[in-house]
Motif scaffolding. Structure first.
Motif, PDB file in Angstrom:
ATOM      1  N   MET A   1       0.846  -1.200   0.000  1.00 25.27           N
ATOM      2  CA  MET A   1       0.000   0.000   0.000  1.00 25.27           C
ATOM      3  C   MET A   1       0.872   1.237   0.000  1.00 25.27           C
ATOM      4  N   THR A   2       0.518   2.173  -0.877  1.00 27.75           N
ATOM      5  CA  THR A   2       1.220   3.455  -0.886  1.00 27.75           C
ATOM      6  C   THR A   2       0.482   4.393   0.052  1.00 27.75           C
ATOM      7  N   THR A   3       0.974   4.502   1.281  1.00 28.04           N
ATOM      8  CA  THR A   3       0.336   5.367   2.269  1.00 28.04           C
ATOM      9  C   THR A   3       1.098   6.674   2.351  1.00 28.04           C
ATOM     10  N   VAL A   4       0.377   7.772   2.235  1.00 29.09           N
ATOM     11  CA  VAL A   4       1.015   9.084   2.259  1.00 29.09           C
ATOM     12  C   VAL A   4       0.459   9.870   3.435  1.00 29.09           C
ATOM     13  N   SER A   5       1.292  10.121   4.434  1.00 21.77           N
ATOM     14  CA  SER A   5       0.929  11.103   5.453  1.00 21.77           C
ATOM     15  C   SER A   5       1.282  12.448   4.853  1.00 21.77           C
ATOM     16  N   VAL A   6       0.308  13.343   4.784  1.00 16.75           N
ATOM     17  CA  VAL A   6       0.495  14.555   3.996  1.00 16.75           C
ATOM     18  C   VAL A   6       1.706  15.341   4.463  1.00 16.75           C
ATOM     19  N   ALA A   7       2.452  15.814   3.518  1.00 13.63           N
ATOM     20  CA  ALA A   7       3.619  16.642   3.810  1.00 13.63           C
ATOM     21  C   ALA A   7       3.256  18.092   3.570  1.00 13.63           C
ATOM     22  N   SER A   8       4.202  18.983   3.771  1.00 13.47           N
ATOM     23  CA  SER A   8       3.919  20.392   3.575  1.00 13.47           C
ATOM     24  C   SER A   8       3.454  20.630   2.152  1.00 13.47           C
ATOM     25  N   SER A   9       2.576  21.577   1.985  1.00 12.46           N
ATOM     26  CA  SER A   9       1.948  21.815   0.686  1.00 12.46           C
ATOM     27  C   SER A   9       2.994  22.120  -0.379  1.00 12.46           C
ATOM     28  N   ASN A  10       2.996  21.289  -1.405  1.00 15.42           N
ATOM     29  CA  ASN A  10       3.973  21.471  -2.474  1.00 15.42           C
ATOM     30  C   ASN A  10       3.332  21.252  -3.842  1.00 15.42           C
ATOM     31  N   GLY A  11       2.106  21.755  -3.967  1.00 13.23           N
ATOM     32  CA  GLY A  11       1.408  21.579  -5.229  1.00 13.23           C
ATOM     33  C   GLY A  11       0.390  20.463  -5.120  1.00 13.23           C
ATOM     34  N   ALA A  12      -0.687  20.595  -5.876  1.00 10.10           N
ATOM     35  CA  ALA A  12      -1.764  19.620  -5.816  1.00 10.10           C
ATOM     36  C   ALA A  12      -1.383  18.340  -6.554  1.00 10.10           C
ATOM     37  N   LEU A  13      -1.915  17.213  -6.043  1.00  9.28           N
ATOM     38  CA  LEU A  13      -1.774  15.935  -6.721  1.00  9.28           C
ATOM     39  C   LEU A  13      -3.063  15.662  -7.472  1.00  9.28           C
ATOM     40  N   MET A  14      -2.968  15.203  -8.731  1.00  5.40           N
ATOM     41  CA  MET A  14      -4.143  15.047  -9.589  1.00  5.40           C
ATOM     42  C   MET A  14      -4.477  13.573  -9.786  1.00  5.40           C
ATOM     43  N   PHE A  15      -5.755  13.251  -9.621  1.00  5.95           N
ATOM     44  CA  PHE A  15      -6.244  11.887  -9.790  1.00  5.95           C
ATOM     45  C   PHE A  15      -7.516  11.904 -10.636  1.00  5.95           C
ATOM     46  N   ASP A  16      -7.911  10.712 -11.094  1.00  6.43           N
ATOM     47  CA  ASP A  16      -9.207  10.589 -11.767  1.00  6.43           C
ATOM     48  C   ASP A  16     -10.342  10.664 -10.753  1.00  6.43           C
ATOM     49  N   VAL A  17     -10.150  10.010  -9.612  1.00  7.99           N
ATOM     50  CA  VAL A  17     -11.165  10.026  -8.565  1.00  7.99           C
ATOM     51  C   VAL A  17     -10.487  10.027  -7.197  1.00  7.99           C
ATOM     52  N   ALA A  18     -11.014  10.834  -6.293  1.00 12.77           N
ATOM     53  CA  ALA A  18     -10.555  10.855  -4.905  1.00 12.77           C
ATOM     54  C   ALA A  18     -11.735  10.487  -4.018  1.00 12.77           C
ATOM     55  N   VAL A  19     -11.513   9.533  -3.128  1.00  9.29           N
ATOM     56  CA  VAL A  19     -12.562   9.036  -2.239  1.00  9.29           C
ATOM     57  C   VAL A  19     -12.269   9.543  -0.829  1.00  9.29           C
ATOM     58  N   LEU A  20     -13.239  10.210  -0.233  1.00  9.52           N
ATOM     59  CA  LEU A  20     -13.092  10.726   1.126  1.00  9.52           C
ATOM     60  C   LEU A  20     -13.791   9.785   2.096  1.00  9.52           C
ATOM     61  N   GLY A  21     -13.003   8.986   2.813  1.00 12.67           N
ATOM     62  CA  GLY A  21     -13.547   8.009   3.750  1.00 12.67           C
ATOM     63  C   GLY A  21     -13.220   6.598   3.295  1.00 12.67           C
ATOM     64  N   ALA A  22     -12.555   5.830   4.161  1.00 11.46           N
ATOM     65  CA  ALA A  22     -12.097   4.491   3.775  1.00 11.46           C
ATOM     66  C   ALA A  22     -12.829   3.387   4.521  1.00 11.46           C
ATOM     67  N   GLY A  23     -14.115   3.620   4.801  1.00 14.58           N
ATOM     68  CA  GLY A  23     -14.942   2.554   5.344  1.00 14.58           C
ATOM     69  C   GLY A  23     -15.301   1.556   4.259  1.00 14.58           C
ATOM     70  N   PRO A  24     -16.254   0.658   4.527  1.00 13.87           N
ATOM     71  CA  PRO A  24     -16.576  -0.384   3.541  1.00 13.87           C
ATOM     72  C   PRO A  24     -17.050   0.165   2.207  1.00 13.87           C
ATOM     73  N   GLY A  25     -17.748   1.295   2.209  1.00 16.58           N
ATOM     74  CA  GLY A  25     -18.151   1.904   0.947  1.00 16.58           C
ATOM     75  C   GLY A  25     -16.987   2.549   0.238  1.00 16.58           C
ATOM     76  N   GLY A  26     -16.198   3.311   0.981  1.00 13.13           N
ATOM     77  CA  GLY A  26     -15.099   4.060   0.384  1.00 13.13           C
ATOM     78  C   GLY A  26     -14.021   3.187  -0.204  1.00 13.13           C
ATOM     79  N   TYR A  27     -13.557   2.183   0.552  1.00 14.10           N
ATOM     80  CA  TYR A  27     -12.458   1.385   0.013  1.00 14.10           C
ATOM     81  C   TYR A  27     -12.915   0.486  -1.124  1.00 14.10           C
ATOM     82  N   VAL A  28     -14.180   0.048  -1.098  1.00 17.03           N
ATOM     83  CA  VAL A  28     -14.714  -0.743  -2.219  1.00 17.03           C
ATOM     84  C   VAL A  28     -14.827   0.122  -3.468  1.00 17.03           C
ATOM     85  N   ALA A  29     -15.308   1.357  -3.308  1.00 18.43           N
ATOM     86  CA  ALA A  29     -15.379   2.275  -4.452  1.00 18.43           C
ATOM     87  C   ALA A  29     -13.991   2.507  -5.038  1.00 18.43           C
TER      88      ALA A  29
END
Length: 480
Positions: A1-29
């Motif tokens: 797993m690539t786990t990122v504890s956020v570092a100091s702001s150094n520009g936005a990271l771009m994704f196709d989709v960002a999921v807020l919440g890693a419960g059963p719905g979030g991690y399945v999505a």
């Protein structure tokens, strides 16, 4: 797993989709989106798996299994087992619950790595329709994505005069951290959470009373199921009082006194602990939904369409925050729909986008006896204008139930008399949560009870009770 504890702001990271919440719905999505070729970020403020894996569904099922074994041992004479000085250790049950939860969380971490999902640990707040600010230990980073999925879940609803302190007054979350059973406990609310904890602690010797404000125990279930579960609990020594509106409480060093009103007037009960399990409220406040214009109803739940899309084109929502059915498996199903819908908009998914049928969603309570249901109760079906046929097969007539020495309960089918459509199924008894999916599949496939009755079920099995109940719709059950 690539786990990122956020570092100091150094520009936005771009994704196709960002999921807020890693419960059963979030991690399945997140997994389904990654499977469809999307670049995915998953943001979680605490632990992967959310409340369900860590402090909800999974640890409670471990405790329920322990409680079931304790009850079986206490009933040893029926099986030719005798013993002296039986000792049961709730602390060991607690330890096993944590071991199982931790194992499953590690499994989710592996799945994140397997599917190349970037995990960000921190508090997430929407700052734009395509951006989430993640803060962790005074550091922050902005995650941007073409689409966002809100999966922040819900938290326990409390009473103003019973503030949970984790010592005398508990939420279910706090109760899962204790390592002993109290001498006595009052449970306020007879939904799945309240009833499951009532069963667990009674098995470990607690004197338990369940208070329900509505006219019957487990009021969202079919009336016959409500009556049966109340009888089963009362036979075990768990006192249930329906129509009991809690009005006040006094909490002291030795315990609490809970005041409630019934048709008999004002009453009170004293106990060492109190569990408040009246309902939950969505985690939608303070995460920036208002700033980006996401529409919510008066209760704070996010409004979504059949594809889990909100009124903001880039934002979707799943799970308890939608208020549809606040169940982990519903959140998972919604997560798949949301991910596939987003992938379709991005040209990565070309199959049919299904519409979820909430009348075919299973509802389960894992007490002994278990309760499992879907669709309309008999009363609800009649209120909607259906002419109904009802069949009920008692488990005391089932050979496997007799072999298990567990004959409490029945299988009840509510069907449309004109077309044979399955409108609702209501089960109470041993392992009925494992039996219900046959009816879920039947309803989704538009099968009738006649077709279930014609399917050969192995003998002796509990599943024969489904076949017998289905035969009963046609007036031809074999064993009653």
């Amino acid at each position: 797993m690539t786990t990122v504890s956020v570092a100091s702001s150094n520009g936005a990271l771009m994704f196709d989709v960002a999921v807020l919440g890693a419960g059963p719905g979030g991690y399945v999505a997140a997994i389904r989106a990654a499977q469809l070729g999307l670049k995915v970020a998953l943001i979680e403020r605490d632990q992967l798996g959310g409340i369900c894996l860590n402090w909800g569904c999974i640890p409670t099922k471990v405790l329920l299994r322990n409680a079931e074994i304790v009850e079986l041992v206490k009933d040893g004479e029926a099986y030719g087992i005798s013993y002296e000085n039986l000792r049961v250790d709730y602390a060991r049950a607690y330890k096993r619950s944590r071991e199982v939860s931790n194992r499953l969380v590690k499994g989710v971490e592996f799945l994140m790595k397997k599917n190349d999902i970037r995990v960000f640990i921190g508090e997430g707040t929407l700052v734009a329709p395509n951006a989430i600010l993640v803060e962790h230990r005074s550091e922050e980073r902005t995650i941007t994505a073409h689409h966002l999925i809100i999966a922040t879940g819900a938290k326990p609803l409390t009473l103003p005069f019973l503030k949970p302190d984790g010592t005398r007054v508990f939420t279910y979350r706090q109760l899962l951290e204790v390592q002993r059973a109290p001498k006595s406990m009052v449970v306020i609310g007879s939904g799945a959470i309240g009833m499951e904890f009532a069963y667990i602690f009674h098995a470990y010797g607690s004197e338990v009373t369940v208070l329900e404000a509505l006219p019957r125990i487990m009021p969202l279930e079919d009336e016959e199921v409500s009556a049966e579960i109340a009888r089963a609990f009362n036979r075990r020594g768990i006192k249930t009082i329906a129509g009991a509106k809690v009005t006040d409480a006094k909490v002291g060093a030795e315990g609490a006194e809970v005041f409630f009103e019934t048709d008999k007037g004002q009453q009170s009960i004293k106990s060492e602990w109190v569990l408040v399990a009246v309902s939950v409220t969505p985690n939608t406040a303070g995460i920036g939904l208002d700033k980006v214009g996401v529409k919510m109803n008066q209760a704070g739940y996010i409004e979504v369409d059949d594809h889990m899309a909100t009124n903001v084109p880039s934002i979707y929502a799943i799970g308890d925050v939608t208020g549809k059915l606040r169940l982990a498996h519903v959140a998972q199903a919604q997560g798949v729909v949301a991910a596939e819908s987003i992938a379709a908009k991005l040209g990565k998914y070309h199959d049919h986008l299904p519409k979820l049928d909430y009348d075919a969603m299973p509802r389960c309570t894992y007490t002994i006896p278990q309760v499992a249901s879907m669709g309309l109760s008999e009363a609800q079906a009649k209120e909607k204008g259906y002419e109904v046929k009802v069949s009920k097969f008692p488990l005391r007539a089932n050979g496997k139930s007799l072999a298990l020495n567990n004959t409490e309960g029945f299988v009840k089918i509510v069907a449309d008399a004109k077309y044979g459509e399955i409108l609702g199924v209501h089960c109470i008894g041993p392992d009925v949560t494992e039996l219900l999916p046959e009816f879920v599949l039947a309803k989704n496939a538009e099968l009738t009870p006649e077709e279930i009755a014609r399917a050969v079920h192995a003998h002796p099995t509990l599943s024969e009770s489904l076949m017998e109940a289905a035969e009963g719709i046609g007036g031809l059950p074999i064993h009653i």
